[in-house]
Design an enzyme around this catalytic site. Sequence first.
Site, PDB file in Angstrom:
ATOM      1  N   ARG A  81      -4.569  62.476  48.234  1.00 24.79           N
ATOM      2  CA  ARG A  81      -4.211  62.499  47.091  1.00 24.79           C
ATOM      3  C   ARG A  81      -2.617  63.466  45.884  1.00 24.79           C
ATOM      4  O   ARG A  81      -1.500  63.278  45.864  1.00 24.79           O
ATOM      5  CB  ARG A  81      -3.851  60.994  46.250  1.00 24.79           C
ATOM      6  N   TYR A 135      22.512  56.166  54.295  1.00 22.93           N
ATOM      7  CA  TYR A 135      21.983  55.467  54.758  1.00 22.93           C
ATOM      8  C   TYR A 135      21.890  53.817  54.581  1.00 22.93           C
ATOM      9  O   TYR A 135      21.869  53.860  53.320  1.00 22.93           O
ATOM     10  CB  TYR A 135      20.240  56.234  55.487  1.00 22.93           C
ATOM     11  N   LYS A 225      12.487  61.645  61.861  1.00 22.07           N
ATOM     12  CA  LYS A 225      13.315  61.076  62.993  1.00 22.07           C
ATOM     13  C   LYS A 225      13.758  62.652  63.886  1.00 22.07           C
ATOM     14  O   LYS A 225      12.394  62.873  64.743  1.00 22.07           O
ATOM     15  CB  LYS A 225      15.205  61.644  62.475  1.00 22.07           C
TER      16      LYS A 225
END
Length: 404
Positions: A81, A135, A225
Amino acid sequence: MDTTPSASGTPDARAPYRTTGALATHAVHAGREDLAALGLHAAPLDLSTTYPSSDSRSEGLRLDEFAATGAQLEGPPVYARLDNPTVGRFEQALARLEGTESAVAFASGMAALTAVLLARSAAGLRHVVAVRPLYGCSDHLLSGGLLGTEVTWTDPEGIADAVRPDTALVMVETPANPTLAEVDLDAVARACGQVPLLVDNTFATPVLQRPLEHGARFVLHSATKYLGGHGDVLGGVVACDEEFARDLRRIRFATGGVLHPLAGYLLLRGLSTLPVRVKEQSATAAELARRLAADPRVTAVHYPRLGGAMVAFEVRDDPHEVISGVRLITPAVSLGSVDTLIQHPGSISHRIVAAGDREAGGISEKLLRMSVGLEDVEDLWQDLDLALSGLRPRPEPRRETAVR
């Protein structure tokens, strides 16, 4: 390319290569510069969640330093993390392509945007100026006040008047999702004054546009994407200066929106073919846009001056019939993959945006958004032509197979 000469004047194989700085070269080599010294050709995948260390005093001091500054840890990793070498390679490469000092990767594009807003909010700045369309989920995150933000929606010409003393950032997406509307980034950056400009560069990618060169401070990508490019990885990334990257790393550590190492590996691999994919897909998209613009069944075509692999178009008849009529093209949300996708924004990607706001942003109920892949242009056009005509290819006759 020539290698850098060593002190003795002979080429040293371990010295870094000189390059022209071309994006295509950086796409292949960024994040991998140390591989030869490690005796490796392909970038390694480190799946460790934790790392052993017998010097707990030093570990404590390193964690104190990270908590105070958010600077990258010196030395071996501690916990996934906090840091991961594979993810770090992707971050280094993306920063190189965008021309920024640093980049910080997250589990998704929305996790990345959330971290930006939280970091600015921690500085006491909760007001956002934004230009529609964005978006759909970005729009919803800002409008819904889920993070305690307040948003002022405006057109590009109204940005300067909308900025306040407590404005955290100005956010634009260009070309915009899903209408492909473009904004003049240089003019927008001037209108921002001292307020940071955040540009969602998902559609353009650094192949077509590098917002930092036009005055942006933060560059956002849904890495799912084009950066990944194969529809098999979820991720997000913010390219920015190192000062802000330190804030983002601390937010990521505290909230846990980390990018999985396998995703980091796939994204680094995706970057190596990004320039080739974007250029090939853009050429096909431009030709499809040309044919759609000349088709009487289509009332409007939206294709950016910048180019790119996205095409939006409005049809005369029922857009849902086009969605159900394609066979080669995949009717699905998302974009940027090697295969062509088509979707109806009003029903899927922007459904979460109120109908009136969709309309104000130019998202009509007749609008379809298509992400053009690497298929042959004639095959794609044949599929679109049949779908626009409401025709379905006849199924192949079923052949009975004798069972013995």
